[in-house]
Design an enzyme around this catalytic site. Structure first.
Site, short mmCIF file in Angstrom:
data_model
loop_
_atom_site.label_atom_id
_atom_site.label_comp_id
_atom_site.label_asym_id
_atom_site.label_seq_id
_atom_site.Cartn_x
_atom_site.Cartn_y
_atom_site.Cartn_z
N CYS A 147 0.83 -1.20 0.00
CA CYS A 147 0.00 0.00 0.00
C CYS A 147 0.87 1.26 0.00
O CYS A 147 1.54 1.54 -0.98
CB CYS A 147 -0.99 -0.03 1.16
SG CYS A 147 -2.37 1.12 0.95
N HIS A 193 -3.59 -5.41 1.13
CA HIS A 193 -3.47 -5.73 2.54
C HIS A 193 -4.00 -7.15 2.76
O HIS A 193 -4.87 -7.63 2.04
CB HIS A 193 -4.31 -4.77 3.39
CG HIS A 193 -3.78 -3.38 3.43
ND1 HIS A 193 -2.59 -3.06 4.05
CD2 HIS A 193 -4.27 -2.21 2.94
CE1 HIS A 193 -2.39 -1.76 3.94
NE2 HIS A 193 -3.38 -1.21 3.27
#
Length: 480
Positions: free
Chosen positions: A329, A427
């Site tokens: 991310c 994630h």
């Protein structure tokens, strides 16, 4: 409702354990936290986000997480205060003092979510936030006694004996609360007792006599709790420089506003992995095989911190010497050429140079991407799943190998031409057993066949049993 004498007294895991205990007795139980503050968030089926602790509590209840389990989530950002998430979606931003004036506007959302859950459950277990005795924040409170008064919830107070001063903290809470708020407290629990519990028996009786609160129980320290997902980055273990023989050393950089650090929880269970968390200012161990740059709530600010601690020099040297670097991310965005913030979403810095380890650029946008995804890794045929939770659009310069091919022909992330640098928006990539084992094998280790979710379920069952043996669940049920 379970409130604490302070932060980190064990409210979240205690609610999870009691939820599992009540579920095992046949009750339909749901968790609820009116207001949470955490950058460790989970994505729900509705496409919203809640605190990770409520996702664990939902798991303990045997249900899917919902945005109504945590209707107000505050996500701290360095320069612009906290991002305010209401029922799963971005509602606005505010600094600490500004937020105090906003709280009354949020109570209707909190009450609406609580009513929705109440209609779906036999018992709703409510978790407070911080300390019940924060009388300076009592006006318009939605997190502790303000909410308890709004729904007339019976309150049980939790104190932490491990940090010391538990008698004073319980008696002190009794001393500062108003009579109306005190009338809601029905009992107390003392948590994290180490050593002989009989040494504290008289103290428990004395606290009960002084406060007229029922003694619900003294809960001995339960070391297996360290294996459950943590909500606070302060709970993460710091670096170990000495390499354990035969283990793959993975070093995760503890960025100042690290987010979603539960991404790495499954690695705790891998027998052939040594997981380190490296604090800002510390040297990245030379024994590291893999360096991971994790998610970030304020990517530009954390990249500046990375430069200030000269981790960029260590990371690039690590790659030159044949090591692996993985960005997730915000960490993925840092690996590219640059990150631009034309709208000032993260603060006053409009642009920052990236680490230039992969050929991408990222532009931060106002809209947030929140969704669960499935697909296949760059390692052929290996199924993967996870979730996206990020601001920003990333563009690729030239041909590239994607980290994963997702459903609906979408591509995610990048693998560098030398195969040593990996970037992804996903994630939870290590939570799926097959994907985790494939990635660890790619990094050079033969992994165990541990089933992460089964391990969590086992620890929750053990924790629930521990609770039932040491506190009087029947007293709690009298007020349900």
């Amino acid at each position: 409702m379970f409130q604490g004498t302070g932060s980190s007294v064990g409210k979240s895991v205690l609610v999870a354990g009691i939820a599992r205990a009540l579920r095992r007795r046949g009750f339909k139980v749901l968790p609820f936290k009116p207001q949470n503050m955490s950058n460790n968030a989970a994505v729900t089926k509705e496409g919203g986000e809640i605190g990770r602790a409520q996702a664990l509590q939902a798991m303990a209840c045997g249900v899917e997480p919902s945005v109504h389990m945590n209707p107000v989530l505050l996500k701290p950002q360095s320069q612009v205060g906290s991002q305010i998430i209401v029922q799963g979606k971005v509602w606005g931003t505010a600094k600490a003092r500004e937020y105090q004036a906003i709280k009354s506007q949020l109570m209707p959302y909190v009450l609406e979510s609580f009513e929705i859950l109440s209609q779906q459950a036999d018992i709703v277990l409510i978790e407070g936030a911080g300390s019940a005795s924060e009388i300076n924040l009592r006006e318009h409170d939605i997190a502790n006694m303000g909410f308890a008064q709004a729904v007339k919830a019976p309150v049980f107070l939790i104190g932490d004996i491990d940090r010391g001063g538990v008698i004073a903290s319980l008696i002190g809470t009794h001393a500062v609360l108003s009579p109306d708020d005190l009338s809601l407290i029905k009992g107390f629990i003392v948590n994290k007792m180490r050593g002989d519990p009989s040494l504290f028996t008289e103290a428990m009786e004395w606290i009960s006599q002084q406060t007229q609160w029922k003694n619900i129980g003294l809960l001995p320290y339960f070391p297996q709790l360290s294996q459950l997902p943590a909500e606070d980055a302060a709970d993460l273990k710091s670096v170990t420089h000495q390499k354990q023989q035969g283990k793959l050393v993975i070093s995760v950089l503890l960025l100042p506003t690290i987010s979603n650090f539960d991404d790495f929880d499954p690695l705790k269970y891998e027998e052939n992995v040594q997981l380190n968390f490296v604090k800002v200012g510390d040297v990245i161990p030379k024994s590291s095989d893999v360096i991971i740059i994790p998610g970030s709530k304020t990517t530009i600010n954390d990249l500046q911190a990375l430069y200030e601690t000269e981790w960029d020099v260590d990371i690039k040297a690590h790659v030159r010497q044949g090591g692996y670097v993985m960005g997730i991310c915000g960490g993925y965005q840092m690996l590219g050429r640059e990150i631009v913030d034309p709208h000032g979403i993260e603060g006053e810095v409009p642009q920052i140079k990236g680490l230039e380890l992969i050929n991408i650029s990222t532009r931060l946008e106002r809209s947030k991407k929140l969704n669960e995804v499935k697909g296949k890794l760059f390692i052929e045929g290996i199924y993967c799943s996870g979730y996206e939770m990020h601001l920003g659009t990333t563009v690729h310069h030239g041909a590239y190998t994607p980290f994963a091919r997702l459903e609906q022909e979408k591509l995610d992330g990048v693998i560098s031409s030398n195969g040593r640098v990996l970037g992804t928006y996903l994630h939870g990539i290590f939570h799926h057993n097959q994907a985790r084992q494939a990635l660890l094998h790619y990094f050079g280790v033969c992994t165990s066949s541990c089933d992460f979710l089964s391990q969590i379920e086992d620890h929750l069952d053990q924790w629930a049993q521990h609770i039932e043996q040491n506190i009087t669940i029947e007293t709690l049920l009298q007020y349900s």
